[in-house]
Design an enzyme around this catalytic site. Structure first.
Site, PDB file in Angstrom:
ATOM      1  N   THR A 129       0.753  -1.365  -0.104  1.00 13.35           N
ATOM      2  CA  THR A 129       0.109  -0.035   0.049  1.00 13.35           C
ATOM      3  C   THR A 129       1.045   1.377   0.161  1.00 13.35           C
ATOM      4  O   THR A 129       0.599   2.257  -0.605  1.00 13.35           O
ATOM      5  CB  THR A 129      -0.820  -0.045   1.157  1.00 13.35           C
ATOM      6  OG1 THR A 129      -0.283  -0.231   2.459  1.00 13.35           O
ATOM      7  CG2 THR A 129      -2.152  -0.965   1.058  1.00 13.35           C
ATOM      8  N   ASP A 160      -0.235  -9.013   5.952  1.00 17.22           N
ATOM      9  CA  ASP A 160       0.413  -8.848   4.654  1.00 17.22           C
ATOM     10  C   ASP A 160       1.238 -10.070   4.258  1.00 17.22           C
ATOM     11  O   ASP A 160       1.283 -10.355   2.919  1.00 17.22           O
ATOM     12  CB  ASP A 160       1.623  -7.817   4.855  1.00 17.22           C
ATOM     13  CG  ASP A 160       1.179  -6.535   5.261  1.00 17.22           C
ATOM     14  OD1 ASP A 160      -0.430  -6.254   4.730  1.00 17.22           O
ATOM     15  OD2 ASP A 160       1.638  -5.383   5.548  1.00 17.22           O
TER      16      ASP A 160
END
Length: 544
Positions: A95, A387
């Site tokens: 991100t 993640d």
């Protein structure tokens, strides 16, 4: 007639910014957002502490979490936040990369705008560059399958490096790889089937993977057994209670014996329900709704373990883990609807009782129990694990990975510069700007590690020119290394999605040349708010 009379076309209180001012304001807002998360990029990235209006504290270096908690208001800045959210939904990681890249693309576009290059030419050049960049990434990517366990582990470790979970990254990476491989079907990997349960206590290294499901529930009755081996599990999504009539009902009783009969009949119905469960051979009951006190008594008497008010998502996970079918009508319950687990037991974790359904045979739903010293540590470890799981799943879905440490960005920039020479016209300038912008990733990695970005980038480029496509920056030693050999590996999807999202939002922002913002008093005769400096008012002859 007075020629200078203002013409009202917008409600009072409306603010309007036009032309270069509108572009400049939007680009500035986007750049500020990118700068906010830029220092969190890479293994040496710093964390942000965000305190909300209620005083709740979040400590993280996860790009999307930071931007989400900041509650950004500016419309152009919100578009950059959307980039981070898309990246999170699609891959689960990268991100910060996507946001920093979008900010740098807009910064370079601003320089071109000042040289009087038209926005549509810049957007066209950026579109060509983004397509070419994706093509280059696909060409340099390496293939991977679920048999490459070492590579998958390196992907998970790369995702967790620089986050709060770094201390136990070896163990957590192993758990993440095992979990993803366990739930993987032939062609699909649904990471929703990995349940992440958090409990404060012990340390991060005490986190574990349970081959089954952990529920934040306890047995409904104190007399029920605390541990059941070779569990036969029934999943019920209706209440084990007396059903209330649909309409308002009045029962008139003329003498006490009728009341006694009424109570006995209720007990009989509940006993009948429990008998159906017993006859099916089940010794564990998970109910999505309530269980009546009398039913609890009969279940406990029959040494059946029961938990109630289980979330629907947990019921689905239990079904996938144990092979049980979710039953709505107890009349239809039979032994074929039951699921199996090696052990179902109640354990005290921290100061709460939890139900472990474990040792399931080939479960298609597993649970990661995350432990940590404080709530903030547990939360950050959960983000790191998400993640890692997202990265492993994305790698296996596409079957392609690239090295990290800024190496793919430098390679893409090198190839884009070659591609730019094949273009005629001003698009060439935009492609060169794109190539320069993509180098912001290795540059930021160097800056965040306290290294000289110019020296590091120059040395990396020399290595790439001599044919080492995976030459990247080792932020710990301050040298240029082969990132693949160093075990810094990322899914191809992260890079491709970041370039797609960042270039698309940049093109969208660059095409805006007029911002009309309704004031709080719009249409209600409210007073005109003071205009900010820098030409945010109406052009001459267009008063409001």
């Amino acid at each position: 007639m007075n020629q200078n009379q203002p013409i009202f076309i917008l409600p009072e209180g409306t603010q309007r910014t036009m032309g270069k001012d509108a572009q400049r304001n939007n680009i500035m807002a986007a750049k500020i957002v990118a700068e906010t998360v830029r220092t969190t990029l890479g293994p040496k990235g710093m964390d942000k502490m965000i305190v909300d209006s209620l005083g709740d504290v979040t400590i993280t270096n996860d790009g999307v979490t930071i931007l989400d908690e900041m509650q950004i208001e500016h419309p152009a800045a919100k578009m950059i936040v959307e980039v981070a959210k898309t990246q999170e939904d699609e891959v689960g990681d990268g991100t910060t990369t996507a946001v920093v890249l979008a900010g740098e693309l807009l910064k370079n576009a601003e320089n071109l705008l000042e040289q009087n290059v038209h926005p549509t030419i810049i957007t066209r050049g950026y579109r060509l560059a983004a397509q070419k960049a994706q093509e280059i990434l696909n060409n340099i990517a390496e293939n991977i399958s679920d048999e490459n366990e070492d590579v998958l582990k390196q992907i998970a470790i790369t995702a967790m490096t620089g986050k709060g979970a770094e201390a136990a990254k070896e163990k957590l990476a192993e758990l993440a790889v095992t979990a993803v491989k366990q739930i993987a079907d032939e062609h699909a990997i649904d990471t929703e089937n990995i349940k992440i349960e958090k409990k404060v206590g012990n340390g991060i290294s005490d986190s574990e993977l349970i081959q089954g499901v952990v529920l934040d529930k306890e047995a409904v009755h104190s007399s029920m057994p605390k541990k059941i081996k070779d569990a036969k599990i029934v999943l019920i999504d209706s209440a084990i209670e007396i059903k209330s009539p649909e309409t308002d009902t009045k029962v008139q009783i003329s003498d006490p014996t009728q009341l006694q009969n009424f109570i006995e009949q209720e007990e009989k119905i509940l006993k009948g329900m429990v008998d159906k469960i017993i006859n099916s051979g089940a010794n564990v009951v998970f109910c999505q709704k309530g269980i009546d006190d009398i039913a609890q008594h009969y279940l406990a008497k029959s040494k059946i373990y029961a938990a109630r008010r289980i979330k629907k998502s947990d019921m689905d996970k239990l079904a996938r883990a144990t092979g049980a079918a979710v039953v709505t009508n107890l009349e239809d319950l039979n032994s074929e609807d039951l699921g199996n687990a090696g052990v179902v037991e109640e354990q005290k974790v921290g100061d709460e009782e939890m139900t472990y359904v474990k040792e399931c045979k080939n479960p298609k739903s597993v649970t990661l129990l995350i432990r940590g010293g404080t709530e903030h540590v547990v939360d950050e470890t959960e983000r790191a694990m998400k993640d890692a799981i997202g990265d492993i799943a994305a790698s296996l879905k596409s079957g392609k990975v690239v090295a990290g440490a800024g190496s793919p960005e430098v390679e893409v920039a090198k190839e884009l510069r070659k591609f730019a020479t094949s273009l005629s016209g001003r698009e060439q300038l935009a492609v060169l700007s794109f190539a320069e912008a993509i180098e912001v990733i290795p540059r930021t990695l160097s800056e965040n590690a306290g290294l000289d970005p110019i020296d590091m980038l120059t040395e990396t480029k020399v290595q790439h020119d001599s044919g080492n496509k995976w030459a990247g920056i080792d932020v710990f030693s301050g040298k240029v290394v082969d990132a693949w050999q160093a075990g810094v590996i990322e899914p191809l999807k992260i890079k491709v999605q970041a370039i797609k999202s960042a270039s698309e939002v940049t093109e969208l922002i660059l095409r805006i040349d007029d911002v009309i913002a309704g004031g709080e008093g719009s249409g209600k005769g409210g007073g005109m708010p003071p205009m900010p400096p820098g030409g945010c008012g109406m052009p001459p002859g267009m008063g409001m």
